[in-house]
Design an enzyme around this catalytic site. Sequence first.
Site: not given
Length: 205
Positions: A96-97, A109, A111, A143-145, A147
């Site tokens: 996770i970035l 990304n 999924h 984003d920060a979450g 997926d």
Amino acid sequence: MSSQAVRLVVLVSGSGTNLQALLDAVADENYGARIVAVGADRDGIEGLARARRADVPIFVEKLGDHPTREAWDRELAARIAEYKPDLVVCAGFMKILGAPTLNSFPVLNTHPALLPAFPGAHGVRDALSYGVRITGCTVMLADAGVDTGPIIAQEAVPVLDGDDEETLHRRIKGVERSLLVETVGRMAREGWTVTGRNVRLGRSG
């Protein structure tokens, strides 16, 4: 290839089949993008070998080489920045970035499910367990979450009688590769805008 081609840094963690699809695509000068570097979080993977065979610069930034996750996040962002990318593509990158990368570059990304359904590491297994008859794949801006980023493109894949996680995932991966290549190419050639959670391909005006 034109100097106006969109600059891609591709991040990998494994065999690099999505990377290979992108390497094949950028060989066409009309695709609109070129891969300026491939980064990884580990050595000795086929994804890096694919980049070497294509004469693409590589770099490796291992989490274990840093005292904290935050230090790794900062160094990874710095390594990516050396190549001045217009777009960062996670092609099977299994980390996770963090904010240093996400706040500096647009990050794409994929999924193996139709988000927002079945996020997380076991999207194919979870879809099978739930008993859905249609699943698929998603291309999104990270984003920060986990997926949770704005969705750019999706494609459905039917769940067949007798499917197990391996057979279903194999079919999804094939669709995912094509969708990723198509989406990156369209973003490169047409541009994109983001308004809230809505991503629109094509330049405004």
